[in-house]
Design a protein around this motif. Structure first.
Motif, PDB file in Angstrom:
ATOM      1  N   MET A 140     -18.778 -14.673 -23.079  1.00  0.00           N
ATOM      2  CA  MET A 140     -17.862 -13.608 -23.205  1.00  0.00           C
ATOM      3  C   MET A 140     -16.659 -13.636 -22.397  1.00  0.00           C
ATOM      4  N   PRO A 141     -15.330 -13.318 -22.831  1.00  0.00           N
ATOM      5  CA  PRO A 141     -14.397 -13.239 -21.904  1.00  0.00           C
ATOM      6  C   PRO A 141     -14.368 -12.242 -20.533  1.00  0.00           C
ATOM      7  N   LEU A 142     -15.166 -11.029 -21.013  1.00  0.00           N
ATOM      8  CA  LEU A 142     -15.325 -10.086 -19.855  1.00  0.00           C
ATOM      9  C   LEU A 142     -16.737  -9.979 -19.336  1.00  0.00           C
ATOM     10  N   PHE A 143     -16.922  -9.952 -18.148  1.00  0.00           N
ATOM     11  CA  PHE A 143     -18.407  -9.850 -17.468  1.00  0.00           C
ATOM     12  C   PHE A 143     -18.202  -9.014 -16.178  1.00  0.00           C
ATOM     13  N   ASN A 144     -19.442  -8.362 -15.886  1.00  0.00           N
ATOM     14  CA  ASN A 144     -19.342  -7.514 -14.726  1.00  0.00           C
ATOM     15  C   ASN A 144     -20.340  -8.260 -13.804  1.00  0.00           C
ATOM     16  N   THR A 145     -19.940  -8.071 -12.591  1.00  0.00           N
ATOM     17  CA  THR A 145     -20.861  -8.455 -11.175  1.00  0.00           C
ATOM     18  C   THR A 145     -20.559  -7.631 -10.201  1.00  0.00           C
ATOM     19  N   GLU A 146     -21.390  -7.806  -9.173  1.00  0.00           N
ATOM     20  CA  GLU A 146     -20.925  -7.400  -7.808  1.00  0.00           C
ATOM     21  C   GLU A 146     -20.502  -8.631  -7.024  1.00  0.00           C
ATOM     22  N   GLY A 147     -19.326  -8.104  -6.053  1.00  0.00           N
ATOM     23  CA  GLY A 147     -19.045  -9.287  -5.037  1.00  0.00           C
ATOM     24  C   GLY A 147     -18.562  -8.607  -3.763  1.00  0.00           C
ATOM     25  N   ILE A 148     -18.544  -9.620  -2.814  1.00  0.00           N
ATOM     26  CA  ILE A 148     -17.814  -9.299  -1.511  1.00  0.00           C
ATOM     27  C   ILE A 148     -16.946 -10.244  -1.396  1.00  0.00           C
ATOM     28  N   VAL A 149     -15.599  -9.587  -0.993  1.00  0.00           N
ATOM     29  CA  VAL A 149     -14.409 -10.241  -0.712  1.00  0.00           C
ATOM     30  C   VAL A 149     -14.631 -11.274   0.475  1.00  0.00           C
ATOM     31  N   LEU A 150     -14.329 -12.525   0.432  1.00  0.00           N
ATOM     32  CA  LEU A 150     -14.216 -13.598   1.387  1.00  0.00           C
ATOM     33  C   LEU A 150     -12.883 -13.879   2.096  1.00  0.00           C
ATOM     34  N   LYS A 151     -12.119 -13.943   1.098  1.00  0.00           N
ATOM     35  CA  LYS A 151     -10.649 -14.267   1.451  1.00  0.00           C
ATOM     36  C   LYS A 151      -9.429 -13.878   0.511  1.00  0.00           C
ATOM     37  N   GLN A 152      -8.513 -13.731   0.742  1.00  0.00           N
ATOM     38  CA  GLN A 152      -7.489 -13.609  -0.134  1.00  0.00           C
ATOM     39  C   GLN A 152      -6.121 -14.390   0.014  1.00  0.00           C
ATOM     40  N   PHE A 153      -5.324 -14.982  -0.846  1.00  0.00           N
ATOM     41  CA  PHE A 153      -4.022 -15.526  -0.656  1.00  0.00           C
ATOM     42  C   PHE A 153      -2.823 -15.470  -1.536  1.00  0.00           C
ATOM     43  N   ASP A 154      -1.762 -15.438  -1.169  1.00  0.00           N
ATOM     44  CA  ASP A 154      -0.741 -14.787  -2.039  1.00  0.00           C
ATOM     45  C   ASP A 154      -0.665 -16.082  -3.215  1.00  0.00           C
ATOM     46  N   LEU A 155      -0.027 -15.445  -4.296  1.00  0.00           N
ATOM     47  CA  LEU A 155       0.168 -16.199  -5.606  1.00  0.00           C
ATOM     48  C   LEU A 155       1.538 -15.552  -6.132  1.00  0.00           C
ATOM     49  N   GLY A 156       2.546 -16.458  -6.253  1.00  0.00           N
ATOM     50  CA  GLY A 156       3.711 -15.857  -6.807  1.00  0.00           C
ATOM     51  C   GLY A 156       4.489 -14.813  -5.921  1.00  0.00           C
ATOM     52  N   GLU A 157       5.085 -13.800  -6.434  1.00  0.00           N
ATOM     53  CA  GLU A 157       5.677 -12.759  -5.761  1.00  0.00           C
ATOM     54  C   GLU A 157       4.901 -11.563  -5.438  1.00  0.00           C
ATOM     55  N   ALA A 158       3.827 -11.285  -6.631  1.00  0.00           N
ATOM     56  CA  ALA A 158       3.196 -10.187  -6.518  1.00  0.00           C
ATOM     57  C   ALA A 158       1.737 -10.028  -6.636  1.00  0.00           C
TER      58      ALA A 158
ATOM     59  N   GLY B  43     -10.522 -16.535 -17.781  1.00  0.00           N
ATOM     60  CA  GLY B  43      -9.362 -17.239 -18.443  1.00  0.00           C
ATOM     61  C   GLY B  43      -9.512 -18.306 -18.464  1.00  0.00           C
ATOM     62  N   ARG B  44      -8.497 -19.176 -19.215  1.00  0.00           N
ATOM     63  CA  ARG B  44      -8.587 -20.551 -19.446  1.00  0.00           C
ATOM     64  C   ARG B  44      -8.431 -21.310 -18.020  1.00  0.00           C
ATOM     65  N   SER B  45      -7.768 -20.894 -17.420  1.00  0.00           N
ATOM     66  CA  SER B  45      -7.326 -21.492 -15.887  1.00  0.00           C
ATOM     67  C   SER B  45      -7.705 -20.686 -14.879  1.00  0.00           C
ATOM     68  N   LEU B  46      -7.236 -19.556 -14.721  1.00  0.00           N
ATOM     69  CA  LEU B  46      -7.458 -18.580 -13.670  1.00  0.00           C
ATOM     70  C   LEU B  46      -8.349 -17.317 -14.305  1.00  0.00           C
ATOM     71  N   ASP B  47      -9.239 -16.756 -13.789  1.00  0.00           N
ATOM     72  CA  ASP B  47      -9.799 -15.788 -14.013  1.00  0.00           C
ATOM     73  C   ASP B  47      -9.003 -14.529 -13.477  1.00  0.00           C
ATOM     74  N   LYS B  48      -9.184 -13.331 -14.217  1.00  0.00           N
ATOM     75  CA  LYS B  48      -8.138 -12.270 -13.555  1.00  0.00           C
ATOM     76  C   LYS B  48      -9.249 -10.933 -13.374  1.00  0.00           C
ATOM     77  N   ILE B  49      -8.919 -10.305 -12.165  1.00  0.00           N
ATOM     78  CA  ILE B  49      -9.638  -9.023 -12.134  1.00  0.00           C
ATOM     79  C   ILE B  49      -9.107  -7.833 -13.012  1.00  0.00           C
ATOM     80  N   ASN B  50     -10.124  -7.424 -13.962  1.00  0.00           N
ATOM     81  CA  ASN B  50      -9.756  -6.327 -14.903  1.00  0.00           C
ATOM     82  C   ASN B  50     -10.047  -5.027 -14.511  1.00  0.00           C
ATOM     83  N   ARG B  51     -11.051  -4.880 -13.441  1.00  0.00           N
ATOM     84  CA  ARG B  51     -11.273  -3.511 -12.927  1.00  0.00           C
ATOM     85  C   ARG B  51     -12.295  -3.649 -11.651  1.00  0.00           C
ATOM     86  N   ILE B  52     -11.853  -2.867 -10.677  1.00  0.00           N
ATOM     87  CA  ILE B  52     -12.744  -2.913  -9.404  1.00  0.00           C
ATOM     88  C   ILE B  52     -13.108  -1.704  -8.841  1.00  0.00           C
ATOM     89  N   LYS B  53     -14.234  -1.438  -8.516  1.00  0.00           N
ATOM     90  CA  LYS B  53     -14.732  -0.365  -7.672  1.00  0.00           C
ATOM     91  C   LYS B  53     -15.259  -0.505  -6.297  1.00  0.00           C
TER      92      LYS B  53
END
Length: 258
Positions: free
Chosen positions: A1-19, A64-74
């Motif tokens: 399925m293209p959409l799935f739900n899970t629970e996660g803890i943010v480990l790190k983040q880094f910039d991609l493009g301008e936004a 996604g085919r190359s990169l997953d995307k956050i659809n919703r987060i709570k």
């Protein structure tokens, strides 16, 4: 399925493009996961405060085919005190970096997820540096257990003879555990990676290996035993996992400041 739900803890983040940003999670069901937070760097982004490091959240991912995307987060628990207090941040950053380095994408390891979540909760409750140190010590020991490379304490790693721990014991970093009296005599002659370990340190390590984080509620650890164990574990991790952590220098600096 293209959409799935899970629970996660943010480990790190880094910039991609301008936004955008790429967010790395350790998840309950999918192991390590990287997903794009679209538009998160824009001033009016509604989720910029939801994907901060250490945040624990329910997340819906579009695969996604190359990169997953956050659809919703709570957010379930923001762990904001771990970001707002410099000392707590140093300890939490080390834990997050460690989990990020040893976890695998799409490989469910709920034990790693649970260890990080419980360690973060303990950091929130801790009030003294000594308590932080006990938590990080237990974290290191438990992660070795989870990864299947825990130190061997019950029998000699050279000859297999049952160990009879004393006030001073000999631990081989390279072999991954204790040496008996006879074998330790051979290894002490010019061989590196062999360290003395006190009976107190040995009991603490064995207790945490067997019982997880629970012993921390009642465990007494002397400063000498902590320093001995902490150094031994760092050497063990460097040798057996070949890992070095950027956050460790920061953590040591915070400790030195008292």
């Amino acid at each position: 399925m293209p959409l799935f739900n899970t629970e996660g803890i943010v480990l790190k983040q880094f910039d991609l493009g301008e936004a955008d940003k790429i967010i790395t999670f350790i998840t309950r069901d999918m192991g390590k996961l990287r997903a794009v937070a679209k538009g998160v760097r824009k001033t009016r982004s509604s989720i910029s405060g939801l994907v901060l490091p250490f945040s624990y959240a329910e997340v819906t991912i579009y695969r996604g085919r190359s990169l997953d995307k956050i659809n919703r987060i709570k957010v379930k628990y923001s762990f904001s005190p771990l970001r707002e207090d410099l000392t707590r941040m140093a300890y939490a950053s080390y834990m997050a970096e460690f989990i990020e380095k040893v976890s695998v994408e799409d490989d469910n390891n709920r034990a790693l997820f649970s260890l990080l979540l419980s360690s973060f909760h303990r950091l929130l409750k801790a009030e003294e540096i000594s308590e932080y140190n006990h938590i990080i010590l237990a974290f290191k020991i438990r992660i070795l257990v989870i990864l299947g490379i825990k130190p061997e304490l019950s029998s000699c790693v050279d000859c297999g003879q049952q160990n009879n721990p004393g006030s001073i014991n000999i631990f081989s970093i390279e072999r991954g555990g204790l040496l008996c009296h006879n074998c330790s005599s051979n290894h002490m002659d010019g061989m590196g990676g062999v360290q003395k370990i006190s009976g107190e340190s040995l009991r603490i390590m064995a207790n945490i290996i067997d019982s997880g984080l629970k012993p921390l509620d009642k465990l007494k650890i002397s400063t000498q035993a902590f320093e001995e164990l902490d150094g031994l574990l760092d050497s063990f991790i460097t040798y057996h996992l070949d890992l070095r952590f950027k956050s460790l220098d920061f953590l040591h600096m915070i400790r030195d400041l008292g």
